[in-house]
Design an enzyme around this catalytic site. Structure first.
Site, mmCIF file in Angstrom:
data_model
loop_
_atom_site.group_PDB
_atom_site.id
_atom_site.type_symbol
_atom_site.label_atom_id
_atom_site.label_comp_id
_atom_site.label_asym_id
_atom_site.label_seq_id
_atom_site.Cartn_x
_atom_site.Cartn_y
_atom_site.Cartn_z
ATOM 1 N N ASP A 156 -85.045 49.664 5.338
ATOM 2 C CA ASP A 156 -84.533 48.948 4.171
ATOM 3 C C ASP A 156 -84.884 47.455 4.240
ATOM 4 O O ASP A 156 -84.422 46.739 5.134
ATOM 5 C CB ASP A 156 -83.001 49.148 4.164
ATOM 6 C CG ASP A 156 -82.354 48.638 2.906
ATOM 7 O OD1 ASP A 156 -83.034 47.992 2.100
ATOM 8 O OD2 ASP A 156 -81.146 48.883 2.740
ATOM 9 N N LYS B 27 -84.801 55.587 7.448
ATOM 10 C CA LYS B 27 -84.731 54.844 6.177
ATOM 11 C C LYS B 27 -84.888 53.372 6.551
ATOM 12 O O LYS B 27 -84.081 52.830 7.319
ATOM 13 C CB LYS B 27 -83.378 55.093 5.507
ATOM 14 C CG LYS B 27 -83.150 54.259 4.257
ATOM 15 C CD LYS B 27 -81.872 54.725 3.569
ATOM 16 C CE LYS B 27 -81.413 53.775 2.477
ATOM 17 N NZ LYS B 27 -80.135 54.179 1.895
ATOM 18 N N ASP C 92 -80.067 50.069 -6.133
ATOM 19 C CA ASP C 92 -79.093 51.096 -5.760
ATOM 20 C C ASP C 92 -78.501 51.808 -6.980
ATOM 21 O O ASP C 92 -78.151 51.177 -7.973
ATOM 22 C CB ASP C 92 -77.941 50.464 -4.976
ATOM 23 C CG ASP C 92 -78.395 50.025 -3.599
ATOM 24 O OD1 ASP C 92 -79.614 49.977 -3.358
ATOM 25 O OD2 ASP C 92 -77.525 49.727 -2.764
ATOM 26 N N ARG D 32 -88.080 54.412 -2.220
ATOM 27 C CA ARG D 32 -87.146 54.116 -3.310
ATOM 28 C C ARG D 32 -87.919 53.382 -4.397
ATOM 29 O O ARG D 32 -88.686 52.471 -4.105
ATOM 30 C CB ARG D 32 -86.009 53.254 -2.784
ATOM 31 C CG ARG D 32 -84.916 54.034 -2.083
ATOM 32 C CD ARG D 32 -83.845 54.471 -3.052
ATOM 33 N NE ARG D 32 -83.225 53.296 -3.627
ATOM 34 C CZ ARG D 32 -82.282 52.586 -3.016
ATOM 35 N NH1 ARG D 32 -81.825 52.965 -1.830
ATOM 36 N NH2 ARG D 32 -81.771 51.525 -3.581
ATOM 37 N N ASP E 219 -76.604 55.997 7.645
ATOM 38 C CA ASP E 219 -77.099 54.793 6.964
ATOM 39 C C ASP E 219 -76.657 53.566 7.759
ATOM 40 O O ASP E 219 -76.422 53.646 8.972
ATOM 41 C CB ASP E 219 -76.604 54.778 5.508
ATOM 42 C CG ASP E 219 -77.546 54.030 4.574
ATOM 43 O OD1 ASP E 219 -77.463 52.790 4.535
ATOM 44 O OD2 ASP E 219 -78.373 54.671 3.900
ATOM 45 N N ASP E 220 -76.494 52.454 7.094
ATOM 46 C CA ASP E 220 -76.208 51.178 7.746
ATOM 47 C C ASP E 220 -74.886 51.235 8.533
ATOM 48 O O ASP E 220 -74.013 52.037 8.213
ATOM 49 C CB ASP E 220 -76.100 50.106 6.654
ATOM 50 C CG ASP E 220 -76.442 48.728 7.178
ATOM 51 O OD1 ASP E 220 -76.627 48.588 8.387
ATOM 52 O OD2 ASP E 220 -76.532 47.801 6.349
HETATM 53 C C1 GLA Z 1 -79.176 48.795 0.487
HETATM 54 C C2 GLA Z 1 -79.743 50.179 0.211
HETATM 55 C C3 GLA Z 1 -78.614 51.181 0.214
HETATM 56 C C4 GLA Z 1 -77.911 51.158 1.556
HETATM 57 C C5 GLA Z 1 -77.435 49.749 1.869
HETATM 58 C C6 GLA Z 1 -76.924 49.616 3.301
HETATM 59 O O1 GLA Z 1 -78.348 48.354 -0.532
HETATM 60 O O2 GLA Z 1 -80.450 50.193 -0.996
HETATM 61 O O3 GLA Z 1 -79.106 52.482 -0.066
HETATM 62 O O4 GLA Z 1 -78.775 51.633 2.552
HETATM 63 O O5 GLA Z 1 -78.471 48.794 1.707
HETATM 64 O O6 GLA Z 1 -76.451 48.348 3.600
#
Ligand code: GLA
Length: 731
Positions: free
Chosen positions: A480, A478, A546, A542, A404-405
């Site tokens: 975002d 992913k 979150d 999504r 992820d990030d």
């Molecule tokens: C958002 C996404 C999360 C994650 C964060 C990363 O909040 O919805 O799932 O990927 O960013 O910074």
């Protein structure tokens, strides 16, 4: 009903029902409640925390109420005077509790200029700000900080994105009650057959610790120093839920606290030693794209594998069961697998569909976010990837390993390439390692200049990034929205087409790649993404903000926000209610056990399987516990999620907190979840309940978690589920 009232009612119900029923010698003082404050949006003015600061020009802000202000600070001021005897008549006059409800995103709170609490990290702390939007601000404060005359509570708040501020209930200031000071817990290691009951208190106390399980009550007199812990281990049979009631009575005040626990219990029967195919019945690939598929067979290792009907271009590694190669011609290719080990043999079948669609069943795998947040490294990703294999999760179809990030470097190179930061020395190497084992690599980016975590996004470099990811062997993106919101906010009236634009752009760059890259949209369901996600060739999107590891979050994101969306999911394109919040999670702020109870976790998994949701594990897999593996490795539950018909469930019936969600399966049968969302257990006649829910006469009904016929009558625990597969009577 407000959280406070709910908590109070729960306590009262507990008091009436169980052991805390003797009279108390103190009356609890009433808390002071504040539903408004003086409020200022922007950087804090000089001296704003001092009593004589003139806040008359500030506005009055209702509490709770959010305000608009992306990346902005705000201040709240509340003056209050204590009623007489507020402190002195309290049962625990040493501690006052400031309940500041929930704050989006971070706060620093002060009483008479002294800091009493802080949650999250703000820009002035240095580093990347960390939100604490889901933390209940319950600050316990030394009561000697209270003054006799006027007192001043001041809050410095920082909001990360869009709306922020105090958002759930009013502010309450109350003298501590025993329940505020005492922790009763049932510590578990996830083995599902024992737990450590314990009690501790913030103040020195003497009293009686009482615990009851299976009708047997035991009592212990205990004397505890500040924060000293008294513990008692109890053992039980792990296979079914056990209720444990625990209470503590303070002999000085007569006050009493209690809690009910249902320790973890493992329902999934152990897998047989013989090979068993747990895999999907269909697999999608584009003509000529590399195929990487690890045959999901459980059973003793070593195991050898054979395939029948492999199309030209594919080879199966008979030792590790990894299928690779590519198929040039579109078409359906039925393949049959057999596997052998010392215990016996097993077989399975799959149709490889070479055409335009990927993700014919919802993606399964792991993502780094829910455990590591921004505190991520290649080593941490590697340890979960390794565990995916060693713990047997890969034998159930979990195959994506998604970073992820926070993998991105600080700047692009001269030719615009975005290289990873020093925490990720070799992403291409990680990709290769995964591919050798039949697993797949995922990455994260944003269409904006920056990601949610403040790292570089792909804006203006979409093609470059897609090319780089292809070179690294990336199989999943992913994407975002986050930083792109800044662009949308600048448009006079951003509409659906403006939301589609950046996703369409990346679609074009991704689909040019010679790899099948699963395209995962993350923009929190804005502009009803389910209505257009498939048009940008997204494989999943999504549908909500979150998720976090609370029942309230699962209720909102799962049970409320997925309603009415079933029609939009199908082979190749799935609604994504976010990642699983089981096991050890923590978003980078220290790992902890998921705050969901065992029954809530069964409900979470069952609902996700019914929804045909992507099964992306969010916990640290390095030390998987038996309970979490039992949740993730039930092949009958997974078969519902991965059913090739791809028809997602919706809620078809609800009454008195009982909800029935159902979906049709490819073999003509149905899956249904009977969920008890109420706060008391419910006993029901299973077939009658399905009939009441309008599902007709039931011919056969199998309990999927226990993998056996469902009983005629069943007690569904609080927040628990009976998850069944049933056939309708033909007549
Ligand atoms: C958002 C996404 C999360 C994650 C964060 C990363 O909040 O919805 O799932 O990927 O960013 O910074």
């Amino acid at each position: 009903m407000s959280r406070g009232l709910r908590a109070l009612l729960t306590l009262l119900t507990g008091v009436l029902l169980y052991s805390c029923d003797a009279p108390v010698s103190y009356v609890e003082p009433e808390a002071l409640v504040f539903e408004e404050a003086r409020f200022h949006l922007g950087d804090a003015p000089e001296g704003w925390m001092t009593p004589d600061f003139d806040d008359s020009a500030w506005e009055t802000m209702a509490i709770p109420q959010k305000w608009q202000g992306e990346g902005m600070y705000a201040q709240y001021r509340i003056r209050f005077t204590l009623p007489e005897g507020f402190v002195t008549t309290a049962p625990y006059p040493q501690i006052v509790v400031f309940d500041l409800s929930y704050i989006d995103d971070c706060d620093e709170s002060y009483l008479n200029g002294v800091r009493i609490g802080k949650s999250g990290t703000m820009p002035h702390d240095g580093g990347i700000p960390q939100s604490a939007w889901d933390a209940h601000r319950l600050y316990h404060v030394d009561a000697s900080l209270l003054q006799e005359g006027e007192n001043l509570l001041t809050l410095l708040v920082w909001n990360r994105r869009t709306r922020g501020g105090i958002y759930d209930g009013p502010i309450r200031i109350g003298m501590a009650r025993l329940e505020d000071l005492t922790t009763l817990s049932c510590g578990e290691d996830g083995d599902g057959d024992h737990c450590l009951l314990s009690v501790s208190c913030e103040l020195p106390v003497k009293g009686v610790f009482r615990f009851e399980t299976k009708g047997k009550t035991r009592k212990k007199s205990v004397k505890l120093d500040t924060s000293e812990v008294f513990s008692q281990e109890i053992h039980y049979d792990g296979g079914e839920p056990v209720q444990v009631k625990v209470s503590f009575r303070d002999s000085r005040t007569g006050m009493c606290v209690e809690r009910d626990f249902t320790p973890k219990y493992c329902l999934t029967p152990p897998a047989p030693k013989e090979p068993r195919y747990n895999g999907p019945a269909v697999l999608g690939a584009r003509p000529g794209s590399p195929i990487i598929f690890r045959l999901p067979f459980s059973g003793l290792r070593p195991m050898t594998f054979q395939a029948n009907g492999l199309p030209d271009g594919l080879t199966l590694d008979t030792e590790n069961g990894v299928l690779r190669g590519s198929v040039a011609k579109a078409g359906d290719y039925p393949i049959r697998w057999t596997a052998e080990n010392t215990a016996g043999s097993g077989s399975g079948a799959l149709t490889l569909k070479v055409g335009s669609k990927l993700a014919l069943t919802p993606p399964m795998g792991w993502n780094s976010w829910n455990c590591w947040g921004l505190d991520i490294s290649q080593g941490k990703v590697f340890s979960s990837a390794d565990a995916l294999i060693n713990s047997g999760l890969a034998d159930y179809g979990y195959c994506y390993v998604n970073i992820d990030d926070a993998w991105q470097g600080a700047a692009r190179s001269a030719d615009g390439t975005l290289e990873p930061n020093e925490q990720f020395p070799d992403i291409a190497g990680l990709g290769e390692w995964l591919h050798e084992r039949g697993l797949r690599l995922g990455i994260y980016s944003s269409p904006g200049e920056l990601t949610c975590g403040g790292y570089l996004g792909s804006l203006g470099f979409e093609q470059k990034d897609a090319d780089t990811w292809n070179a690294w062997g990336v199989d999943y993106l992913k994407y975002d929205l986050c930083g792109y919101r800044t662009i949308l906010d600048k448009l006079p009236k951003a509409g659906r087409k403006d939301h589609i634009f950046p996703y369409r752009k990346m679609e074009k760059c991704l689909r040019k790649q010679p790899r099948d890259i699963c395209y995962s949209l993350c923009q929190y369901g804005l502009e009803k993404v389910w209505q257009w996600g498939a048009d940008v060739d997204a494989n999943l999107w999504r549908t909500t903000g979150d998720i976090t590891d609370t029942w309230a979050s699962v209720l909102r994101i799962g049970f409320n926000l997925q309603r009415g969306l079933a029609a939009y999911a199908g082979p190749g394109h799935w609604n994504d209610p976010d990642m699983l919040v089981i096991g050890k999670v923590g978003w980078g702020e220290g790992l902890r056990e998921s705050r969901l109870s065992a029954d809530e976790q069964y409900s979470h998994l069952s609902l996700w399987a019914l929804l045909a949701a992507p099964m992306i594990i969010g916990c640290d897999l390095a030390q998987p516990d038996r309970f979490t593996l039992n949740l993730l490795c039930n092949h009958e539950v997974i078969a519902v999620d991965q059913d090739p018909l791809g028809q997602a469930a919706d809620c078809v019936w609800e009454q008195d907190g009982l909800q029935v969600w159902t979906r049709q399966l490819a073999d003509g049968s149905f899956a249904a979840g009977l969920f008890n969302l109420s706060d008391t257990e419910k006993t029901l006649d299973v077939r009658q309940s399905l009939a009441d829910a309008g599902l007709g006469a039931v011919a056969s009904c199998r309990d999927l978690w226990r993998q056996k016929d469902a009983p005629a009558s069943f007690t569904i625990p609080t927040h628990g589920v009976l998850f069944v597969k049933y056939r309708k009577n033909e007549e």
